[in-house]
Design a protein around this motif. Sequence first.
Motif, PDB file in Angstrom:
ATOM      1  N   GLN A 191       2.023  -1.763  -6.761  1.00 20.49           N
ATOM      2  CA  GLN A 191       1.946  -0.684  -5.891  1.00 20.49           C
ATOM      3  C   GLN A 191       1.068  -1.268  -4.970  1.00 20.49           C
ATOM      4  OE1 GLN A 191       0.687   2.881  -7.481  1.00 20.49           O
ATOM      5  NE2 GLN A 191       2.493   4.212  -5.955  1.00 20.49           N
ATOM      6  N   THR A 192       0.819  -3.085  -4.994  1.00 19.37           N
ATOM      7  CA  THR A 192      -0.134  -3.527  -4.846  1.00 19.37           C
ATOM      8  C   THR A 192       0.783  -3.981  -2.492  1.00 19.37           C
ATOM      9  OG1 THR A 192       1.263  -5.407  -5.167  1.00 19.37           O
ATOM     10  CG2 THR A 192      -0.502  -5.046  -6.611  1.00 19.37           C
ATOM     11  N   GLY A 193       1.758  -4.250  -2.873  1.00 18.69           N
ATOM     12  CA  GLY A 193       2.295  -4.008  -1.017  1.00 18.69           C
ATOM     13  C   GLY A 193       2.100  -3.085  -0.406  1.00 18.69           C
ATOM     14  N   ASP A 194       2.210  -1.820  -1.310  1.00 17.19           N
ATOM     15  CA  ASP A 194       1.828  -0.679  -0.364  1.00 17.19           C
ATOM     16  C   ASP A 194       0.075  -0.850  -0.314  1.00 17.19           C
ATOM     17  OD1 ASP A 194       4.596   0.632  -0.279  1.00 17.19           O
ATOM     18  OD2 ASP A 194       3.862   1.184  -2.807  1.00 17.19           O
ATOM     19  N   TYR A 195      -0.631  -0.715  -0.903  1.00 18.63           N
ATOM     20  CA  TYR A 195      -2.273  -1.003  -0.781  1.00 18.63           C
ATOM     21  C   TYR A 195      -2.270  -2.284   0.091  1.00 18.63           C
ATOM     22  CZ  TYR A 195      -2.274   1.377  -5.187  1.00 18.63           C
ATOM     23  OH  TYR A 195      -1.969   2.524  -6.638  1.00 18.63           O
ATOM     24  N   LYS A 217       3.922 -12.781   0.176  1.00 14.36           N
ATOM     25  CA  LYS A 217       3.306 -11.509  -1.048  1.00 14.36           C
ATOM     26  C   LYS A 217       5.357 -11.331  -1.240  1.00 14.36           C
ATOM     27  CE  LYS A 217      -0.618 -11.672  -3.224  1.00 14.36           C
ATOM     28  NZ  LYS A 217      -0.918 -10.510  -4.314  1.00 14.36           N
ATOM     29  N   PHE A 218       5.514 -10.917  -0.138  1.00 15.95           N
ATOM     30  CA  PHE A 218       6.885 -10.057   0.362  1.00 15.95           C
ATOM     31  C   PHE A 218       7.813 -10.075   1.308  1.00 15.95           C
ATOM     32  CE2 PHE A 218       3.344  -7.406  -1.516  1.00 15.95           C
ATOM     33  CZ  PHE A 218       3.556  -6.874  -3.051  1.00 15.95           C
ATOM     34  N   LYS A 219       7.864 -11.809   1.607  1.00 16.83           N
ATOM     35  CA  LYS A 219       8.912 -12.365   1.956  1.00 16.83           C
ATOM     36  C   LYS A 219      10.034 -11.556   1.821  1.00 16.83           C
ATOM     37  CE  LYS A 219      10.254 -16.736   3.700  1.00 16.83           C
ATOM     38  NZ  LYS A 219       9.552 -16.957   5.731  1.00 16.83           N
ATOM     39  N   ASP A 220      10.716 -11.585   3.794  1.00 17.77           N
ATOM     40  CA  ASP A 220      12.307 -10.932   3.178  1.00 17.77           C
ATOM     41  C   ASP A 220      12.610  -9.546   2.587  1.00 17.77           C
ATOM     42  OD1 ASP A 220      13.149 -13.528   4.793  1.00 17.77           O
ATOM     43  OD2 ASP A 220      13.512 -14.753   3.247  1.00 17.77           O
ATOM     44  N   THR A 221      12.029  -9.242   2.345  1.00 15.74           N
ATOM     45  CA  THR A 221      11.731  -7.320   1.510  1.00 15.74           C
ATOM     46  C   THR A 221      11.679  -6.390   3.080  1.00 15.74           C
ATOM     47  OG1 THR A 221       9.320  -7.256   1.273  1.00 15.74           O
ATOM     48  CG2 THR A 221      10.409  -8.021  -0.094  1.00 15.74           C
ATOM     49  N   ASP A 222      12.202  -5.243   2.039  1.00 22.99           N
ATOM     50  CA  ASP A 222      12.047  -4.419   3.571  1.00 22.99           C
ATOM     51  C   ASP A 222      10.646  -4.003   3.895  1.00 22.99           C
ATOM     52  OD1 ASP A 222      13.003  -1.496   5.386  1.00 22.99           O
ATOM     53  OD2 ASP A 222      12.096  -1.121   3.489  1.00 22.99           O
ATOM     54  N   LEU A 223       9.760  -3.711   2.767  1.00 22.49           N
ATOM     55  CA  LEU A 223       7.780  -3.800   3.633  1.00 22.49           C
ATOM     56  C   LEU A 223       7.514  -4.717   4.569  1.00 22.49           C
ATOM     57  CD1 LEU A 223       5.099  -2.624   2.272  1.00 22.49           C
ATOM     58  CD2 LEU A 223       5.065  -4.025   0.559  1.00 22.49           C
ATOM     59  N   GLU A 224       7.768  -6.318   3.991  1.00 18.69           N
ATOM     60  CA  GLU A 224       7.470  -7.422   4.734  1.00 18.69           C
ATOM     61  C   GLU A 224       7.885  -6.606   6.730  1.00 18.69           C
ATOM     62  OE1 GLU A 224       7.210 -11.995   6.817  1.00 18.69           O
ATOM     63  OE2 GLU A 224       9.548 -10.909   4.887  1.00 18.69           O
ATOM     64  N   ARG A 225       9.240  -6.131   7.042  1.00 15.98           N
ATOM     65  CA  ARG A 225       9.596  -6.061   8.062  1.00 15.98           C
ATOM     66  C   ARG A 225       9.419  -4.611   8.946  1.00 15.98           C
ATOM     67  NH1 ARG A 225      14.809  -7.830   4.708  1.00 15.98           N
ATOM     68  NH2 ARG A 225      14.990  -5.452   3.958  1.00 15.98           N
ATOM     69  N   ARG A 226       9.156  -3.941   7.959  1.00 18.19           N
ATOM     70  CA  ARG A 226       7.996  -2.434   8.323  1.00 18.19           C
ATOM     71  C   ARG A 226       6.807  -2.924   8.009  1.00 18.19           C
ATOM     72  NH1 ARG A 226       7.217   1.097   4.872  1.00 18.19           N
ATOM     73  NH2 ARG A 226       7.522  -0.005   3.054  1.00 18.19           N
ATOM     74  N   ALA A 227       6.161  -4.231   7.859  1.00 16.49           N
ATOM     75  CA  ALA A 227       4.720  -4.488   8.636  1.00 16.49           C
ATOM     76  C   ALA A 227       4.749  -4.823   9.484  1.00 16.49           C
ATOM     77  CB  ALA A 227       4.705  -5.211   7.098  1.00 16.49           C
ATOM     78  N   ARG A 228       5.413  -5.694  10.130  1.00 12.30           N
ATOM     79  CA  ARG A 228       5.788  -6.618  11.232  1.00 12.30           C
ATOM     80  C   ARG A 228       6.297  -5.857  12.265  1.00 12.30           C
ATOM     81  NH1 ARG A 228       5.436 -12.134  11.649  1.00 12.30           N
ATOM     82  NH2 ARG A 228       6.014 -13.256   9.718  1.00 12.30           N
ATOM     83  N   ARG A 229       7.076  -4.552  12.249  1.00 15.47           N
ATOM     84  CA  ARG A 229       7.751  -3.776  12.905  1.00 15.47           C
ATOM     85  C   ARG A 229       6.281  -3.424  12.889  1.00 15.47           C
ATOM     86  NH1 ARG A 229      11.797  -2.600  10.689  1.00 15.47           N
ATOM     87  NH2 ARG A 229      11.009  -0.166  10.080  1.00 15.47           N
ATOM     88  N   LEU A 230       4.914  -2.527  12.089  1.00 18.30           N
ATOM     89  CA  LEU A 230       4.500  -1.972  13.082  1.00 18.30           C
ATOM     90  C   LEU A 230       2.992  -2.356  13.690  1.00 18.30           C
ATOM     91  CD1 LEU A 230       3.258   0.772  12.040  1.00 18.30           C
ATOM     92  CD2 LEU A 230       2.046   0.086  10.062  1.00 18.30           C
ATOM     93  N   PHE A 231       3.023  -3.883  12.930  1.00 20.15           N
ATOM     94  CA  PHE A 231       1.497  -4.450  13.252  1.00 20.15           C
ATOM     95  C   PHE A 231       1.966  -4.584  15.199  1.00 20.15           C
ATOM     96  CE2 PHE A 231       0.379  -8.681  14.618  1.00 20.15           C
ATOM     97  CZ  PHE A 231      -1.111  -8.199  14.932  1.00 20.15           C
TER      98      PHE A 231
END
Length: 224
Positions: free
Chosen positions: A173-177, A204-218
């Motif tokens: 869960q490191t990405g979530d943290y 660390k999470f390039k091209d993943t849904d987590l990265e996309r969500r993080a960029r959108r939120l930022f």
Amino acid sequence: MYSKTKLSKRQIKEDKFAVFMLSAKSRLIDYWQYAVIGAAAVILIAVGIVYYVNSLQSRKQESSERMARAIFDYRAGNNQVAIMGLDQVVKEYGSEPAAEQAMFMLGHINYETRNYPEAIRYYEMYLAKYHDNQLNRAGALGGVAASMENQGQFQQAAAKFLEAYDEYPDGPQTGDYQFGAMRNLLETGDTAQAKVHLQIISEKFKDTDLERRARRLFSEKSQS
């Protein structure tokens, strides 16, 4: 007169011998008693050890059964019953492995039912007592962070998400943290630090849904 004296000496010798024999017999009896007492003590200790081991096994089984019942109640949607059952496991079987999981679950269920102060209390109790399970410790820190976030304590929440990350950097869960830390920093208006965590997520999470969500939120929060 001579004969009487001689007889008296002989009698004295016989009396001494008798006394010696009685004394030896007494010592033998005493030794035998001590030996029997010692043997009895060894037996009692052995029986005590067996009883203690059986007692430990019995307590372990009892605690596991109570834990299983509490989990069943939780899955059936009886959260308050589950909480009471788990609390009993913690209080009555504190030294058993089931108590560790019970304490963690108490934090989790209280979080799910939005009782955030109680969730934080149990998670912090877990962190204070248990130190070996990195996954659970990171989860407990994440639970504290999420509870703080839901109470509007964004600065504290960001710090706790980072503690959760540091507790188990290679955990699942490191990405979530990291995302949680970034999200809460954005809520405080600290876009500079939020961007630092966005970059970590991107690496660390390039091209993943987590990265996309993080960029959108930022993007949304930094422009608002």
